[in-house]
Enzyme design. Structure first.
Site, PDB file in Angstrom:
ATOM      1  N   ARG A  80       0.735  -1.005  -0.051  1.00 45.67           N
ATOM      2  CA  ARG A  80      -0.116   0.096   0.087  1.00 45.67           C
ATOM      3  C   ARG A  80       0.712   1.175   0.203  1.00 45.67           C
ATOM      4  O   ARG A  80       1.689   1.328   0.921  1.00 45.67           O
ATOM      5  CB  ARG A  80      -0.952   0.101   1.138  1.00 45.67           C
ATOM      6  CG  ARG A  80      -1.821   1.372   1.271  1.00 45.67           C
ATOM      7  CD  ARG A  80      -2.513   1.285   2.684  1.00 45.67           C
ATOM      8  NE  ARG A  80      -3.207   2.667   2.512  1.00 45.67           N
ATOM      9  CZ  ARG A  80      -3.166   3.504   3.777  1.00 45.67           C
ATOM     10  NH1 ARG A  80      -2.539   2.937   4.667  1.00 45.67           N
ATOM     11  NH2 ARG A  80      -3.557   4.708   3.542  1.00 45.67           N
ATOM     12  N   GLU A 378      -3.335  -0.422   8.258  1.00 48.07           N
ATOM     13  CA  GLU A 378      -2.215   0.082   8.975  1.00 48.07           C
ATOM     14  C   GLU A 378      -2.082  -0.593  10.294  1.00 48.07           C
ATOM     15  O   GLU A 378      -3.192  -0.623  11.000  1.00 48.07           O
ATOM     16  CB  GLU A 378      -1.924   1.535   9.080  1.00 48.07           C
ATOM     17  CG  GLU A 378      -1.406   2.174   7.860  1.00 48.07           C
ATOM     18  CD  GLU A 378      -1.438   3.770   8.283  1.00 48.07           C
ATOM     19  OE1 GLU A 378      -0.979   3.892   9.654  1.00 48.07           O
ATOM     20  OE2 GLU A 378      -1.469   4.743   7.321  1.00 48.07           O
TER      21      GLU A 378
END
Length: 478
Positions: A80, A378
């Site tokens: 990402r 995350e």
């Protein structure tokens, strides 16, 4: 809920890692790139730790092939990253910077060559500075058109190779510090401005998703939310009410708009009565309904515990941005809630509660409320890593942190959560926005500090090899 047998991670589970353009790329004015607000903000004395900035960062712009080779060695399934808006449109709109766009095209091609799924974040806080100067960026509805045009450019040029897209990253956290604590650009304090800017960002997010349906019909898109599930300090009804307030005002306010296209009723009514509610124009609510996502991105680091806070009570306190454990202060909103340390949880050196079970709790809450697939965009631990002899970084604490959180993901899968991936923050060490380079998150150590970029050498930490094995075993060894 206890399970006799735990479900395995799906065979196509996206074991990933993450970064953000300003925190890794460097090359802050190379190849026609324009200024972002962070290029300007970090030059203001006292705004960041020891004046650290992303001018060079970890030089990913020049070293992306080296970094992707390390990702391939690890066996990473997904990466990402974010696109720097001013690298593509130096002034936010108008003339396209073809060289900047080509960088991301080459980055994506390199990832795909190594069988790594690109997950592209459209906006990770680095709005073009020219738009801030021209009309105040997120405080003007003009940004909806400019952001949509920027997004469509990426859809047209990259949509044939990118399946997973993140629209806005951590709007809640970024705007909180931009408009309430003044610790992020535009560095102002005003609760009315905060809610107005958030509403405009919601509209921009919905417009970008609406356009996505046209240009990338086979792709998946969703926002990424900084999610800190709320806990009550005690079973005292006053604390329970504070917990309910916190969940509504710090989580539901964003998530309900993203996932349902409407504001939660109780906080909306309260804010309007206080004169703080956003300005709703004709067509706004209809547009929000067009922005329902395909999945929900979750950035999870900690839970937050709350207790009652009277009308003359605690307001914003000082946050720990130095790593001096215990230096963070209680924060709150008078009449709604205030934070309290949870005595059952350890904390990091930045006073963040370490709560892997909280991740499972949060995933269950989100699943029950929104019934969307979830991508953990995350999760990670920022700490003071030390480069020892023979290029060794013994970060067992990070291994323990990630292992415990991945273990709770397996519990959540068994609870019925539709979890599609897990991205460690971060792949390499990165510039931590307000904390410099001392707060390290990476699976790969980068040899630099605030004052000296040194040789920027990449060093595999112990967590690198640990995560490599997790991916190889598809999480069965956790």
């Amino acid at each position: 809920m206890f399970h006799l047998h735990l479900k395995s991670f799906p065979a196509n589970f996206l074991w990933g890692a993450a970064s953000a353009a300003y925190q890794v790329e460097g090359a802050w004015k190379a190849d026609g790139k324009g200024l972002s607000v962070w290029d300007v903000f970090t030059k203001i004395p006292g705004k960041t730790f020891q004046g650290s900035n992303g001018d060079v960062a970890v030089d990913h712009y020049c070293r992306y092939k080296e970094d992707i080779a390390l990702m391939a060695e690890m066996g990473l399934k997904a990466y990402r990253f974010s696109v720097s808006w001013p690298r593509v449109y130096p002034r936010g709109r108008g003339d396209l910077n073809a060289v900047g766009l080509q960088f991301y095209s080459k980055l994506i091609d390199e990832l795909l060559y190594h069988d790594i799924e690109p997950i592209l974040t459209l906006y990770h806080w680095d709005v073009p500075h020219s738009l801030m100067e021209e009309y105040g960026a997120w405080e003007s509805r003009q940004i909806i058109e400019d952001f949509t045009n920027y997004c469509i450019t990426l859809y047209k040029h990259l949509g044939d190779r990118v399946r997973y897209w993140v629209s806005l990253n951590e709007q809640n956290y970024n705007f909180h510090h931009g408009f309430l604590t003044a610790m992020h650009p535009p560095s102002v304090k005003g609760r009315k401005r905060f809610y107005e800017a958030n509403h405009i960002a919601f509209l921009a997010n919905a417009k970008a998703i609406e356009a996505f349906r046209q240009y990338v019909p086979n792709g998946k898109i969703g926002p990424s939310f900084a999610y800190s599930p709320a806990y009550p300090l005690t079973s005292n009804p006053t604390d329970i009410l504070a917990f309910e307030n916190a969940e509504a005002f710090t989580n539901d306010w964003w998530l309900d708009v993203y996932c349902w296209g409407r504001y939660p009723q109780v906080p909306f009514r309260y804010l309007c009565e206080q004169g703080l509610g956003p300005t709703i124009q004709e067509g706004d609510l209809e547009l929000l309904q067009k922005g329902i996502p395909d999945f929900l991105g979750v950035n999870y680091y900690q839970t937050i515990t709350y207790e009652g806070n009277p009308l003359d009570g605690v307001s914003e306190g000082v946050l720990n941005t130095t790593g001096q454990k215990g230096s963070g202060q209680v924060t709150g909103v008078p009449g709604l809630y205030k934070t309290k340390r949870n005595e059952y949880l350890e904390t990091s050196n930045w006073d963040w509660a370490i709560d892997p079970v909280g991740l499972r709790i949060g995933l269950r809450r989100l699943t029950s409320r929104y019934q969307l697939p979830i991508l953990i965009t995350e999760n990670g631990l920022g700490e003071f890593d030390v480069l020892e002899e023979n290029d060794t970084v013994n970060d067992e604490y990070r291994i323990a942190y990630l292992g415990s959180h991945i273990g709770q993901c397996k519990q959540a899968l068994s609870d019925g959560v539709d979890l599609v991936g897990f991205c460690v923050w971060s792949f390499t060490d990165v510039l931590s926005w307000l904390n410099g380079y001392q707060k390290r998150y990476g699976l790969v150590y980068v040899n630099r500090d605030e004052a000296d970029q040194r040789d920027l050498r990449r060093v595999r930490k112990r967590s690198f090899y640990w995560y490599q094995e997790v991916i190889k075993m598809n999480g069965q060894n956790v």
